[in-house]
Design a protein around this motif. Structure first.
Motif, PDB file in Angstrom:
ATOM      1  N   TYR A  61       0.827  -1.209   0.000  1.00  0.00           N
ATOM      2  CA  TYR A  61       0.000   0.000   0.000  1.00  0.00           C
ATOM      3  C   TYR A  61       0.860   1.258   0.000  1.00  0.00           C
ATOM      4  O   TYR A  61       0.503   2.268  -0.621  1.00  0.00           O
ATOM      5  CB  TYR A  61      -0.934  -0.016   1.213  1.00  0.00           C
ATOM      6  CG  TYR A  61      -1.976  -1.101   1.126  1.00  0.00           C
ATOM      7  CD1 TYR A  61      -2.960  -1.067   0.154  1.00  0.00           C
ATOM      8  CD2 TYR A  61      -1.967  -2.180   2.000  1.00  0.00           C
ATOM      9  CE1 TYR A  61      -3.915  -2.068   0.046  1.00  0.00           C
ATOM     10  CE2 TYR A  61      -2.917  -3.186   1.908  1.00  0.00           C
ATOM     11  CZ  TYR A  61      -3.886  -3.127   0.929  1.00  0.00           C
ATOM     12  OH  TYR A  61      -4.827  -4.117   0.814  1.00  0.00           O
ATOM     13  N   PHE A  62       1.990   1.202   0.686  1.00  0.00           N
ATOM     14  CA  PHE A  62       2.925   2.331   0.682  1.00  0.00           C
ATOM     15  C   PHE A  62       3.411   2.604  -0.735  1.00  0.00           C
ATOM     16  O   PHE A  62       3.441   3.759  -1.198  1.00  0.00           O
ATOM     17  CB  PHE A  62       4.105   2.028   1.610  1.00  0.00           C
ATOM     18  CG  PHE A  62       5.263   2.983   1.477  1.00  0.00           C
ATOM     19  CD1 PHE A  62       5.183   4.275   1.969  1.00  0.00           C
ATOM     20  CD2 PHE A  62       6.439   2.587   0.855  1.00  0.00           C
ATOM     21  CE1 PHE A  62       6.253   5.161   1.843  1.00  0.00           C
ATOM     22  CE2 PHE A  62       7.509   3.453   0.728  1.00  0.00           C
ATOM     23  CZ  PHE A  62       7.410   4.744   1.228  1.00  0.00           C
ATOM     24  N   GLU A  63       3.785   1.550  -1.452  1.00  0.00           N
ATOM     25  CA  GLU A  63       4.282   1.684  -2.818  1.00  0.00           C
ATOM     26  C   GLU A  63       3.225   2.282  -3.732  1.00  0.00           C
ATOM     27  O   GLU A  63       3.524   3.143  -4.583  1.00  0.00           O
ATOM     28  CB  GLU A  63       4.727   0.316  -3.336  1.00  0.00           C
ATOM     29  CG  GLU A  63       5.424   0.349  -4.685  1.00  0.00           C
ATOM     30  CD  GLU A  63       5.927  -1.022  -5.084  1.00  0.00           C
ATOM     31  OE1 GLU A  63       7.151  -1.230  -5.052  1.00  0.00           O
ATOM     32  OE2 GLU A  63       5.094  -1.893  -5.405  1.00  0.00           O
ATOM     33  N   LYS A  64       1.970   1.865  -3.564  1.00  0.00           N
ATOM     34  CA  LYS A  64       0.883   2.413  -4.378  1.00  0.00           C
ATOM     35  C   LYS A  64       0.673   3.897  -4.091  1.00  0.00           C
ATOM     36  O   LYS A  64       0.401   4.691  -5.003  1.00  0.00           O
ATOM     37  CB  LYS A  64      -0.418   1.635  -4.115  1.00  0.00           C
ATOM     38  CG  LYS A  64      -0.417   0.233  -4.692  1.00  0.00           C
ATOM     39  CD  LYS A  64      -0.278   0.265  -6.210  1.00  0.00           C
ATOM     40  CE  LYS A  64      -0.226  -1.120  -6.811  1.00  0.00           C
ATOM     41  NZ  LYS A  64       0.071  -1.070  -8.270  1.00  0.00           N
ATOM     42  N   GLU A  65       0.800   4.279  -2.820  1.00  0.00           N
ATOM     43  CA  GLU A  65       0.654   5.695  -2.450  1.00  0.00           C
ATOM     44  C   GLU A  65       1.770   6.527  -3.062  1.00  0.00           C
ATOM     45  O   GLU A  65       1.541   7.625  -3.581  1.00  0.00           O
ATOM     46  CB  GLU A  65       0.658   5.836  -0.924  1.00  0.00           C
ATOM     47  CG  GLU A  65      -0.555   5.212  -0.245  1.00  0.00           C
ATOM     48  CD  GLU A  65      -1.588   6.252   0.112  1.00  0.00           C
ATOM     49  OE1 GLU A  65      -1.623   7.300  -0.546  1.00  0.00           O
ATOM     50  OE2 GLU A  65      -2.357   6.006   1.055  1.00  0.00           O
ATOM     51  N   VAL A  66       2.988   6.012  -3.013  1.00  0.00           N
ATOM     52  CA  VAL A  66       4.126   6.724  -3.604  1.00  0.00           C
ATOM     53  C   VAL A  66       3.942   6.838  -5.112  1.00  0.00           C
ATOM     54  O   VAL A  66       4.231   7.882  -5.705  1.00  0.00           O
ATOM     55  CB  VAL A  66       5.461   6.013  -3.262  1.00  0.00           C
ATOM     56  CG1 VAL A  66       6.617   6.633  -4.044  1.00  0.00           C
ATOM     57  CG2 VAL A  66       5.741   6.085  -1.766  1.00  0.00           C
ATOM     58  N   GLU A  67       3.454   5.767  -5.741  1.00  0.00           N
ATOM     59  CA  GLU A  67       3.229   5.792  -7.191  1.00  0.00           C
ATOM     60  C   GLU A  67       2.255   6.910  -7.565  1.00  0.00           C
ATOM     61  O   GLU A  67       2.472   7.654  -8.527  1.00  0.00           O
ATOM     62  CB  GLU A  67       2.679   4.440  -7.652  1.00  0.00           C
ATOM     63  CG  GLU A  67       2.462   4.363  -9.154  1.00  0.00           C
ATOM     64  CD  GLU A  67       1.834   3.049  -9.584  1.00  0.00           C
ATOM     65  OE1 GLU A  67       1.368   2.976 -10.732  1.00  0.00           O
ATOM     66  OE2 GLU A  67       1.786   2.109  -8.767  1.00  0.00           O
ATOM     67  N   GLY A  68       1.173   7.032  -6.792  1.00  0.00           N
ATOM     68  CA  GLY A  68       0.213   8.094  -7.043  1.00  0.00           C
ATOM     69  C   GLY A  68       0.816   9.476  -6.858  1.00  0.00           C
ATOM     70  O   GLY A  68       0.536  10.413  -7.621  1.00  0.00           O
ATOM     71  N   THR A  69       1.678   9.609  -5.855  1.00  0.00           N
ATOM     72  CA  THR A  69       2.343  10.889  -5.580  1.00  0.00           C
ATOM     73  C   THR A  69       3.267  11.281  -6.727  1.00  0.00           C
ATOM     74  O   THR A  69       3.268  12.431  -7.187  1.00  0.00           O
ATOM     75  CB  THR A  69       3.142  10.799  -4.265  1.00  0.00           C
ATOM     76  OG1 THR A  69       2.244  10.501  -3.185  1.00  0.00           O
ATOM     77  CG2 THR A  69       3.860  12.105  -3.970  1.00  0.00           C
ATOM     78  N   VAL A  70       4.069  10.326  -7.207  1.00  0.00           N
ATOM     79  CA  VAL A  70       5.017  10.598  -8.290  1.00  0.00           C
ATOM     80  C   VAL A  70       4.265  10.928  -9.580  1.00  0.00           C
ATOM     81  O   VAL A  70       4.640  11.857 -10.312  1.00  0.00           O
ATOM     82  CB  VAL A  70       5.972   9.405  -8.501  1.00  0.00           C
ATOM     83  CG1 VAL A  70       6.813   9.599  -9.756  1.00  0.00           C
ATOM     84  CG2 VAL A  70       6.870   9.221  -7.281  1.00  0.00           C
ATOM     85  N   LEU A  71       3.190  10.180  -9.871  1.00  0.00           N
ATOM     86  CA  LEU A  71       2.408  10.446 -11.080  1.00  0.00           C
ATOM     87  C   LEU A  71       1.835  11.860 -11.052  1.00  0.00           C
ATOM     88  O   LEU A  71       1.903  12.587 -12.048  1.00  0.00           O
ATOM     89  CB  LEU A  71       1.283   9.420 -11.199  1.00  0.00           C
ATOM     90  CG  LEU A  71       0.335   9.586 -12.400  1.00  0.00           C
ATOM     91  CD1 LEU A  71       1.096   9.458 -13.712  1.00  0.00           C
ATOM     92  CD2 LEU A  71      -0.796   8.558 -12.341  1.00  0.00           C
ATOM     93  N   ARG A  72       1.305  12.254  -9.906  1.00  0.00           N
ATOM     94  CA  ARG A  72       0.740  13.600  -9.783  1.00  0.00           C
ATOM     95  C   ARG A  72       1.828  14.661  -9.923  1.00  0.00           C
ATOM     96  O   ARG A  72       1.630  15.718 -10.530  1.00  0.00           O
ATOM     97  CB  ARG A  72       0.028  13.739  -8.437  1.00  0.00           C
ATOM     98  CG  ARG A  72      -0.792  15.018  -8.316  1.00  0.00           C
ATOM     99  CD  ARG A  72      -1.692  15.008  -7.095  1.00  0.00           C
ATOM    100  NE  ARG A  72      -0.964  14.913  -5.848  1.00  0.00           N
ATOM    101  CZ  ARG A  72      -0.840  13.819  -5.113  1.00  0.00           C
ATOM    102  NH1 ARG A  72      -1.419  12.699  -5.526  1.00  0.00           N
ATOM    103  NH2 ARG A  72      -0.156  13.810  -3.992  1.00  0.00           N
ATOM    104  N   ALA A  73       3.007  14.368  -9.364  1.00  0.00           N
ATOM    105  CA  ALA A  73       4.126  15.316  -9.449  1.00  0.00           C
ATOM    106  C   ALA A  73       4.554  15.541 -10.894  1.00  0.00           C
ATOM    107  O   ALA A  73       4.832  16.672 -11.312  1.00  0.00           O
ATOM    108  CB  ALA A  73       5.304  14.802  -8.624  1.00  0.00           C
TER     109      ALA A  73
END
Length: 727
Positions: free
Chosen positions: A553-565
């Motif tokens: 779940y941490f990895e999925k959250e980071v993925e969403g953060t990077v995509l938005r960035a």
């Protein structure tokens, strides 16, 4: 003695030559012998239902062909004429590398009956020449088969009782529902950790509803060590020897492949036949067994885990779509209003029109669909030639070919509309409803589908004559609707959500959680996780095969953060703050942040449109170059840099055809951009040097690069020594 040895060697050599001459064959069951896809499968066989706009059987045949299978026997039962007609018109009947033969039987009502029929045919025609692959026509996979078949044959040479090899894959079940992500019941298996022989097999719901497992004490008496797993998925891909067919012939009570045949072999200590397992790691394999697995496998295809069987690549004669940003696949002739909002992970087929103000996300839209204005479609599967009028709302539903949804209608989560159904204006179809132009059968036997198939012309089009009659029965779907809303089967009403495309309802989650809390005990007899039982100890090693859910779940959250960035061009400092917040929330280390951030970058590169490996590399290079400062924040130590290499190696193993060839290039790029130091690469190489050969694929790929780093490092050391001498 010498003469006997010579003769034995000649026989083995002859066997090897004979095996090399044998065609690689497969039996494909084009009938699931189940009712989980009703009412849809009363009108069309499951293997012809579309998954991401391609019939299921095409995924199975394309995989078998690419894996080296030369001849496939497609066993047809329910709706056999539809399957045969489809195959005859497809490219498979004239494929140069794959010979497809159809076998038809209307008397078979189970997998056991099908294989007994195959055995009867075998005695007359000798079609099956040796070992074969047994698979269902609802299987999506990209795993290689040649080495597995070789492994099975080598084992059979040493032990003539080794008649089957089952493919399994790790898939931790939900602690709440006791189901895998494919919606299947939790599976308990026990294997010999050294030989991988299957010792025990049982499904949670069928055998032990409590979520526990009971093992015979004799297992530990005859096996020094037993590995017990409750986090494995049965892929229903089997390598079989001819004895499997004869065993079905000898045992007429064998109907189901697992509940009857596998368990029967395991308890039969007279014949002594053995079944072995083969666990896959980097490849994909999933069987579409129910509506939830239909949803899961569809999402896996869209997210490219099934590569090369993805929407933008031509396989089995499908028309490839164009992949755009945010994982949106779109046909070249789609007519879309500028005010329409098509969101992430969406597929839109050929000839489809999308109206003003529509909002579509996480959905698959088929070919020839007409979608009016201000329509909302979320998490749904709209098949071909569907008409959706203005103002409709469709969430987590399946809508079959030819359906018409009139203005203002609402499909609540879990709804399934079978072929040509009409939903009346402003009508709300209740959650989990199954609707069909056919009245609900009075029995739930799987052979009911045979009766409908036999009375039809072979296609769903025979229902068109029912439309006038159904108009008079419109009260169930509104005054201008047409269709019957089926009643849930007795005892199944409360569990419909488990096998639906809809997410698990919040009230059900709360209810299950409360029940678990009420029943929570410290019973040591229950196996808490996968682990190894040893005959000289009572303890269970619960660390074996126990993945860290928090990291996922941490990895999925980071993925969403990077995509938005990336999309919003957010400053690195702000992105770092957000990832650090996630790090604290999930109690992660800096190395975890490094791995998750790098994963997100490469995932974004893969999701960005590309037509070749060189274009994929350019995508990756562009993202890494622009965001290396973000990655650099978490790779200040050698261990953190090694974590990045290991994460990339893991991604390459999961996508060997797409990412694998680029391992060395991207590793070199990371070194050139000062993300990785040579010490990190060399230390990773040293650690890998002692691994098994199968785990050294990417180490061997970058041998030249590593040798170059070693030589450069040695030259630096020599220069340092010269400077010291000069001093």
């Amino acid at each position: 003695m010498g003469a006997q040895k010579k003769g034995g060697g000649a026989r083995v050599s002859e066997d090897a030559v004979e095996q090399s001459r044998q065609r690689l064959q497969a039996i494909l069951l084009a009938d699931s012998f189940a009712t989980k896809f009703r009412p849809v499968t009363l009108e069309r066989p499951k293997v012809l239902l579309p998954i991401v706009n391609v019939p299921m059987i095409d995924y199975t045949l394309a995989w078998l062909e690419s894996a080296g299978i030369e001849e496939v026997f497609v066993f047809c039962c329910a709706h056999s004429m539809q399957v045969i007609e489809y195959l005859e018109k497809s490219e498979w009947y004239s494929h140069p590398n794959l010979l497809v033969r159809t076998i038809e039987s209307h008397k078979s009502i189970s997998a056991g009956d099908a294989l007994r029929y195959m055995y009867e045919q075998q005695t007359e025609t000798s079609q099956i020449q040796g070992d074969f692959v047994l698979v269902s026509g609802d299987t999506v996979s990209n795993m290689p088969l040649a080495d597995l078949i070789k492994e099975h044959r080598e084992r059979k040479k040493k032990d003539e009782k080794a008649i089957m090899t089952m493919v399994i894959k790790q898939s931790k079940s939900s602690p709440l529902t006791h189901q895998s992500r494919l919606g299947t019941d939790q599976l308990f298996i026990a294997v010999d950790p050294l030989t991988k022989q299957l010792l025990h097999y049982e499904e949670d719901k069928v055998d032990h509803p409590s979520g526990s497992v009971c093992l015979e004490k004799s297992l530990l008496d005859t096996n020094p060590s037993v590995l017990v797993c409750n986090d494995m998925q049965d892929c229903y891909i089997d390598i079989c020897s001819p004895e499997v067919l004869s065993l079905f012939e000898d045992n007429f009570d064998y109907q189901h492949l697992r509940r009857h045949f596998v368990k029967g072999v395991l308890v039969d200590d007279i014949m002594g036949y053995k079944i072995f397992t083969h666990e896959i790691h980097s490849s994909y394999a999933g069987r579409i067994d129910n509506f939830r697995s239909y949803d899961t496998v569809s999402k896996d295809i869209i997210q490219r885990w099934t590569y090369p069987y993805v929407p933008d690549i031509n396989f089995s004669g499908n028309r490839p779509l164009k992949l755009g940003r945010q994982g949106i696949y779109r046909a070249s002739d789609v007519v879309q209003s500028r005010s329409a909002d098509v969101g992430t992970s969406t597929v839109i087929g050929y000839g489809t029109k999308i109206g003003n103000g529509d909002k579509i996300s996480n959905s698959v839209i088929g070919n020839g669909c007409s979608i009016g204005s201000n329509v909302v479609i979320e998490g749904s599967y709209i098949w071909n030639n569907v008409t959706i009028e203005d103002g409709c709302e469709i969430r987590n539903a399946i809508v079959c070919d030819g359906v018409k949804i009139r203005a203002g209608a609402v499909l609540q989560p879990g709804v399934v509309l079978s072929f040509n159904v009409v939903v009346g204006r402003d009508f709300v179809v209740p959650a989990y409803s199954k609707v069909s132009l056919l009245q609900q059968p009075t029995t739930e036997d799987s052979d009911e589908e045979l009766e409908y198939a036999d009375s039809s012309s072979g296609t769903a089009d025979h229902l068109s004559g029912l439309n006038l009659q159904m108009e008079s029965k419109a009260s169930e779907l509104g005054p201008d609707g047409a269709g019957y809303i089926w009643e849930a089967c007795e005892g199944a009403h409360d569990e419909e959500w488990k096998h639906s495309v809809a997410p698990i309802p919040k009230d059900k989650l709360s209810e299950i959680t409360q029940a678990i809390d009420d029943d929570d005990t410290d019973d040591e007899s229950v196996v808490p996780a996968s682990g190894e039982l040893k005959s000289d100890a009572d303890s269970i090693n619960t660390d074996v095969n126990d993945p860290n859910d928090d990291y996922y779940y941490f990895e999925k959250e980071v993925e969403g953060t990077v995509l938005r960035a990336v999309e919003e061009n957010i400053k690195v400092d702000l992105v770092t703050l957000e990832i650090n917040g996630l790090r604290l929330s999930y109690n992660m280390e800096s190395a975890d942040c490094a791995g998750a951030t790098f994963y997100s970058m490469i995932k974004l590169a893969v999701d960005t449109p590309h037509n070749s490996a060189s274009e994929l590399y350019k995508n990756a290079a562009s993202i890494i170059t622009k965001w290396k400062e973000l990655l650099g924040f978490y790779v200040k130590k050698i261990d953190e840099q090694i974590e990045v290499i290991m994460k990339f190696e893991e991604m390459c193993q999961e996508s060997p055809k797409e990412l694998g060839p680029l391992f060395t290039q991207i590793l070199h790029l990371l070194y050139d951009k000062d993300v990785l130091q040579e010490d990190a690469v060399l230390r990773w190489a040293e650690e890998k040097a002692g691994a098994d050969e199968a785990d050294k694929v990417y180490l061997k790929q970058c041998e030249t690069f590593i040798q170059w780093l070693k030589e450069a490092s040695e030259e630096e050391d020599e220069d340092d020594e010269d400077e010291e001498e000069d001093d």
